[in-house]
Scaffold this active site. Sequence first.
Site, PDB file in Angstrom:
ATOM      1  N   MET A 101      57.207  67.515-110.239  1.00 56.38           N
ATOM      2  CA  MET A 101      56.007  67.633-110.164  1.00 56.38           C
ATOM      3  C   MET A 101      55.081  66.732-110.037  1.00 56.38           C
ATOM      4  O   MET A 101      53.933  67.020-110.843  1.00 56.38           O
ATOM      5  CB  MET A 101      55.709  68.580-111.581  1.00 56.38           C
ATOM      6  CG  MET A 101      56.754  70.399-111.042  1.00 56.38           C
ATOM      7  SD  MET A 101      56.996  71.059-109.293  1.00 56.38           S
ATOM      8  CE  MET A 101      55.453  71.780-109.225  1.00 56.38           C
ATOM      9  N   LEU A 104      53.984  61.488-104.965  1.00 54.69           N
ATOM     10  CA  LEU A 104      54.132  59.879-104.714  1.00 54.69           C
ATOM     11  C   LEU A 104      53.182  59.612-104.240  1.00 54.69           C
ATOM     12  O   LEU A 104      53.318  60.440-103.008  1.00 54.69           O
ATOM     13  CB  LEU A 104      55.123  60.243-104.995  1.00 54.69           C
ATOM     14  CG  LEU A 104      56.250  59.853-105.995  1.00 54.69           C
ATOM     15  CD1 LEU A 104      57.971  60.246-105.923  1.00 54.69           C
ATOM     16  CD2 LEU A 104      55.873  59.528-107.516  1.00 54.69           C
ATOM     17  N   ASN A 118      63.526  65.170-100.591  1.00 59.23           N
ATOM     18  CA  ASN A 118      62.964  65.866-101.335  1.00 59.23           C
ATOM     19  C   ASN A 118      63.059  66.877-101.512  1.00 59.23           C
ATOM     20  O   ASN A 118      63.953  67.304-100.402  1.00 59.23           O
ATOM     21  CB  ASN A 118      60.844  66.079-101.480  1.00 59.23           C
ATOM     22  CG  ASN A 118      60.701  67.165-102.382  1.00 59.23           C
ATOM     23  OD1 ASN A 118      60.839  66.738-103.665  1.00 59.23           O
ATOM     24  ND2 ASN A 118      59.570  67.049-101.934  1.00 59.23           N
ATOM     25  N   HIS A 120      62.490  71.529-100.925  1.00 64.19           N
ATOM     26  CA  HIS A 120      61.091  72.363-100.977  1.00 64.19           C
ATOM     27  C   HIS A 120      61.958  73.399-101.170  1.00 64.19           C
ATOM     28  O   HIS A 120      62.483  74.027-100.465  1.00 64.19           O
ATOM     29  CB  HIS A 120      59.854  71.802-100.187  1.00 64.19           C
ATOM     30  CG  HIS A 120      59.204  73.129-100.224  1.00 64.19           C
ATOM     31  ND1 HIS A 120      58.836  73.371-101.539  1.00 64.19           N
ATOM     32  CD2 HIS A 120      58.757  73.492 -98.709  1.00 64.19           C
ATOM     33  CE1 HIS A 120      57.745  73.985-100.379  1.00 64.19           C
ATOM     34  NE2 HIS A 120      57.688  74.395 -99.503  1.00 64.19           N
TER      35      HIS A 120
HETATM   36  C1  GRF Z   1      62.841  74.037-107.315  1.00 66.64           C
HETATM   37  O1  GRF Z   1      63.372  75.162-107.150  1.00 66.64           O
HETATM   38  C2  GRF Z   1      62.514  73.344-106.304  1.00 66.64           C
HETATM   39  O2  GRF Z   1      62.185  73.345-105.447  1.00 66.64           O
HETATM   40  C3  GRF Z   1      60.958  73.000-107.196  1.00 66.64           C
HETATM   41  O3  GRF Z   1      61.220  73.337-108.389  1.00 66.64           O
HETATM   42  C4  GRF Z   1      62.695  73.711-109.035  1.00 66.64           C
HETATM   43  C5  GRF Z   1      63.142  72.951-109.583  1.00 66.64           C
HETATM   44  O4  GRF Z   1      64.541  73.412-110.124  1.00 66.64           O
HETATM   45  N1  GRF Z   1      60.058  72.776-106.880  1.00 66.64           N
HETATM   46  P1  GRF Z   1      65.465  72.623-111.806  1.00 66.64           P
HETATM   47  O5  GRF Z   1      64.228  71.817-112.136  1.00 66.64           O
HETATM   48  O6  GRF Z   1      66.062  71.423-110.240  1.00 66.64           O
HETATM   49  O7  GRF Z   1      66.077  73.479-112.204  1.00 66.64           O
END
Ligand code: GRF
Length: 210
Positions: A101, A104, A118, A120
């Site tokens: 989160m 970069l 990445n 999404h």
């Molecule tokens: C995923 O849904 C990802 O796409 C989102 O955050 C979640 C991460 O899940 N941005 P995890 O940390 O891999 O369990």
Amino acid sequence: MESHQTQTARIAVLISGFGSNLQAILDACNAGQLPARVVVVVSNRKDAYGLVRAERAGIPAVYFPLKPYLQDGRGRRQYDADLAELVAGYSPDWIALAGWMHVLSNAFLQRFPGRVINLHPALPGQFPGTDAIARAYQAFREGRITQTGVMIHFVPDEGVDCGPVIVSETVPIYPDDTLEALEERVHAVEHRLYVEALRRLIAGEIPPCR
Ligand code: GRF
């Protein structure tokens, strides 16, 4: 960093939370589904459960917070440059952002051209940024979309959740879905698709992102 097709690819995984996608990658490596190993896991959040997963797997788990950089004036770009230095120390072939989160900057990305990917949890071009699944759910209830999806993409620049798509897949939304039910369905696709994207990249089936 010399070959796109090392026999056992080295993957650095950057996380911020639960780490279920990290776990899917670790499981695929252990099961022999991915000719790869995770060489480091970095989190920008101390309480990220993914760090525990890494430690349990015997993988270097590094907490690398942004806050000190903001507090002492070094700033985000220096953070990104130092993060790149840290990650480069593990000589990764691929850098997989998995629930990471933090957007970069080029201070990081230019260090690994074509090597940062990445996840999404939405279809290409849809709902960039946080809470994509919840926003897709709301859009469905308002009749603006009929389905959602997941994509894995290259991160060539500082754009948010955009870049050349490696793999994407639609996920249905049903009229009687709860948000929790949709999240569960999306996450299941994420886990499978991230492994598939890495498998194809490592096999050289995807043209490099220039
Ligand atoms: C995923 O849904 C990802 O796409 C989102 O955050 C979640 C991460 O899940 N941005 P995890 O940390 O891999 O369990």
